[in-house]
Scaffold this active site. Structure first.
Site, PDB file in Angstrom:
ATOM      1  N   ARG A  14      10.844  -9.525   6.042  1.00  0.00           N
ATOM      2  CA  ARG A  14       9.392  -9.365   5.877  1.00  0.00           C
ATOM      3  C   ARG A  14       9.070  -9.072   4.418  1.00  0.00           C
ATOM      4  O   ARG A  14       8.547  -9.910   3.708  1.00  0.00           O
ATOM      5  CB  ARG A  14       8.859  -8.276   6.812  1.00  0.00           C
ATOM      6  CG  ARG A  14       7.336  -8.357   7.023  1.00  0.00           C
ATOM      7  CD  ARG A  14       6.543  -7.741   5.883  1.00  0.00           C
ATOM      8  NE  ARG A  14       6.859  -6.342   5.671  1.00  0.00           N
ATOM      9  CZ  ARG A  14       6.458  -5.639   4.622  1.00  0.00           C
ATOM     10  NH1 ARG A  14       5.730  -6.214   3.659  1.00  0.00           N
ATOM     11  NH2 ARG A  14       6.797  -4.371   4.486  1.00  0.00           N
ATOM     12  N   ASP A  15       9.412  -7.873   3.922  1.00  0.00           N
ATOM     13  CA  ASP A  15       9.148  -7.577   2.508  1.00  0.00           C
ATOM     14  C   ASP A  15       9.944  -8.528   1.619  1.00  0.00           C
ATOM     15  O   ASP A  15       9.476  -8.965   0.564  1.00  0.00           O
ATOM     16  CB  ASP A  15       9.507  -6.122   2.194  1.00  0.00           C
ATOM     17  CG  ASP A  15       8.605  -5.515   1.127  1.00  0.00           C
ATOM     18  OD1 ASP A  15       8.278  -6.222   0.166  1.00  0.00           O
ATOM     19  OD2 ASP A  15       8.231  -4.341   1.256  1.00  0.00           O
ATOM     20  N   HIS A  18       8.410 -11.845   0.196  1.00  0.00           N
ATOM     21  CA  HIS A  18       7.687 -11.905  -1.080  1.00  0.00           C
ATOM     22  C   HIS A  18       8.594 -12.430  -2.194  1.00  0.00           C
ATOM     23  O   HIS A  18       8.170 -13.218  -3.040  1.00  0.00           O
ATOM     24  CB  HIS A  18       7.201 -10.513  -1.478  1.00  0.00           C
ATOM     25  CG  HIS A  18       6.081  -9.973  -0.655  1.00  0.00           C
ATOM     26  ND1 HIS A  18       4.830 -10.546  -0.618  1.00  0.00           N
ATOM     27  CD2 HIS A  18       6.016  -8.881   0.154  1.00  0.00           C
ATOM     28  CE1 HIS A  18       4.043  -9.846   0.176  1.00  0.00           C
ATOM     29  NE2 HIS A  18       4.732  -8.829   0.658  1.00  0.00           N
ATOM     30  N   SER A 168       3.747   1.821  -1.842  1.00  0.00           N
ATOM     31  CA  SER A 168       3.572   0.385  -2.084  1.00  0.00           C
ATOM     32  C   SER A 168       3.797  -0.008  -3.536  1.00  0.00           C
ATOM     33  O   SER A 168       4.302  -1.095  -3.825  1.00  0.00           O
ATOM     34  CB  SER A 168       2.163  -0.045  -1.665  1.00  0.00           C
ATOM     35  OG  SER A 168       1.843   0.419  -0.382  1.00  0.00           O
ATOM     36  N   HIS A 195       8.751   4.346   3.317  1.00  0.00           N
ATOM     37  CA  HIS A 195       9.009   2.996   2.811  1.00  0.00           C
ATOM     38  C   HIS A 195       8.901   3.041   1.293  1.00  0.00           C
ATOM     39  O   HIS A 195       7.831   3.338   0.752  1.00  0.00           O
ATOM     40  CB  HIS A 195       7.974   2.025   3.400  1.00  0.00           C
ATOM     41  CG  HIS A 195       8.049   0.626   2.875  1.00  0.00           C
ATOM     42  ND1 HIS A 195       8.667  -0.400   3.572  1.00  0.00           N
ATOM     43  CD2 HIS A 195       7.558   0.059   1.739  1.00  0.00           C
ATOM     44  CE1 HIS A 195       8.544  -1.528   2.884  1.00  0.00           C
ATOM     45  NE2 HIS A 195       7.882  -1.275   1.761  1.00  0.00           N
ATOM     46  N   HIS A 197       9.557   1.449  -2.749  1.00  0.00           N
ATOM     47  CA  HIS A 197       9.782   0.332  -3.664  1.00  0.00           C
ATOM     48  C   HIS A 197      10.463   0.882  -4.907  1.00  0.00           C
ATOM     49  O   HIS A 197      10.293   2.052  -5.259  1.00  0.00           O
ATOM     50  CB  HIS A 197       8.476  -0.388  -4.006  1.00  0.00           C
ATOM     51  CG  HIS A 197       8.056  -1.359  -2.948  1.00  0.00           C
ATOM     52  ND1 HIS A 197       8.433  -2.681  -2.955  1.00  0.00           N
ATOM     53  CD2 HIS A 197       7.326  -1.188  -1.813  1.00  0.00           C
ATOM     54  CE1 HIS A 197       7.943  -3.283  -1.888  1.00  0.00           C
ATOM     55  NE2 HIS A 197       7.270  -2.398  -1.173  1.00  0.00           N
ATOM     56  N   TYR A 286      -1.677  -1.901  -7.486  1.00  0.00           N
ATOM     57  CA  TYR A 286      -1.147  -2.962  -6.639  1.00  0.00           C
ATOM     58  C   TYR A 286      -0.516  -4.058  -7.488  1.00  0.00           C
ATOM     59  O   TYR A 286      -1.052  -4.443  -8.526  1.00  0.00           O
ATOM     60  CB  TYR A 286      -2.267  -3.564  -5.785  1.00  0.00           C
ATOM     61  CG  TYR A 286      -2.098  -3.277  -4.326  1.00  0.00           C
ATOM     62  CD1 TYR A 286      -2.717  -2.196  -3.736  1.00  0.00           C
ATOM     63  CD2 TYR A 286      -1.283  -4.084  -3.529  1.00  0.00           C
ATOM     64  CE1 TYR A 286      -2.555  -1.920  -2.397  1.00  0.00           C
ATOM     65  CE2 TYR A 286      -1.120  -3.815  -2.189  1.00  0.00           C
ATOM     66  CZ  TYR A 286      -1.760  -2.730  -1.627  1.00  0.00           C
ATOM     67  OH  TYR A 286      -1.577  -2.468  -0.300  1.00  0.00           O
TER      68      TYR A 286
END
Length: 337
Positions: A14-15, A18, A168, A195, A197, A286
């Site tokens: 899923r991630d 990207h 995120s 989660h 990053h 973002y």
């Protein structure tokens, strides 16, 4: 640090989508799911990088329709739960029903950290469908721990079985993570997840901080494959937790081999903290702002990093891309250009 078992949810499919521009094939899914399942990974997330319904010109077109990938994953897995991400406003209840019909057993419902209230209907349908439900509070650094806890409480009231703190932008420091996990633990009766990053190189460290503070569900991705500089690396996390005496149920050698021989050949390049990812992590905005900031910077003669720093100071969120030109213009005027 507590020795309670940790459930790792793998988000390679899923991630990681990207990072390879949503080019996963059914054969890729079959091989990855089989390897992760045999290694003992308990949850495998499969969908477009932006969740169910994300395949579009705006978010990037999937090479293969995601329902076909979910169906392939569900058909392949013997033990692991197959999960999908859903962002209200991108995915609809129709896509959620389709994903259930294709075999998902869990849905992770994601909102901006301050907008948990938009998820109520989606949680309601998910519970009607008999799915395990996860609340996913994105850009969680943008609220204070106490404010975030109140949003988490809303998700719990809607039916979330787990609530995730989602970094995120990859901008949190370990103490930021600890403070938020502790705040959620004070008000929730359901487990907490995290989660990460890796845009500041802290994905593993922050995941350990979350565990230290009481999180029992941690996201990870083989080879770290994910947006920006990627996510917590599944095989590294398993190794570290094993060294610490914390059980995951995942075979270290098998997950290492899955990363080395199955996922790595699919990657265009290794996941590294490059200039762009570091800028996102430093500014806390973002990642979708980056391209627009570069365009505005060229137009107004301003370093795009300065634009992103100012956007971070103003706490811009997704949907406020129109601010970028205003900020670039203001910075240019301030410099007398």
């Amino acid at each position: 640090m507590p020795k309670q078992a940790i459930r790792i949810m793998d988000t390679t499919l899923r991630d990681g989508s990207h990072a390879i521009r949503h080019r996963f094939t059914k054969e890729n899914v079959r091989q990855i799911v089989q390897a992760l399942d045999e290694a003992g990974v308990p949850v495998i997330e499969v969908s477009h990088g932006d969740g169910l319904g994300g395949s579009s010109l705006q978010y990037g077109m999937s090479l293969v329709e995601e329902m076909e990938l979910i169906e392939e994953a569900a058909k392949t897995s013997r033990r692991a739960k197959i999960a999908a991400l859903l962002l209200p406003g991108i995915g609809t209840k129709k896509e959620l029903q389709q994903a259930k019909d294709c075999g998902i057993q869990m849905v992770r419902i994601a909102t901006q950290c301050s907008e948990a209230d938009v998820s109520e209907q989606h949680f309601g349908l998910a519970k009607e469908l008999g799915l395990e439900t996860v609340g996913f509070l994105m850009m969680a650094h943008m609220l204070s721990p106490e404010e975030l806890a109140q949003q988490a409480k809303l998700m719990e009231s809607y039916g979330a079985d787990i609530v995730y703190i989602v970094d995120s932008a990859g901008t949190m420091l370990p103490q930021d993570v600890i403070d938020r996990v502790i705040a959620l633990k004070k008000v929730l009766n359901v487990p907490i997840g995290f989660h990460a990053h890796n845009n500041l190189g802290l994905a593993i460290g922050n995941s350990l901080a979350a565990i230290q503070a009481g999180a029992t569900n941690i996201d990870a991705s083989t080879r770290g494959l994910g947006a920006g500089s990627g996510n917590t690396q599944t095989e590294v996390l398993v190794a570290v937790l094993s060294r610490m005496g914390i059980e995951t149920g995942i075979d270290l050698f098998q997950i290492m081999d899955a990363a080395e021989y199955i996922v790595d050949p699919l990657m265009d390049s290794p996941m590294i903290v490059n200039r762009d990812a570091l800028t996102i992590g430093f500014t806390g905005v973002y990642s979708t702002f980056l391209w627009h900031a570069k365009q505005a910077g060229e137009k107004f003669g301003v370093d795009p990093r300065e634009i992103l720093i100012e956007l971070g100071r103003r706490k811009a969120v997704a949907g406020q891309e129109d601010w970028i030109l205003d900020v670039a213009s203001d910075l240019s005027s301030a410099k007398g250009r």
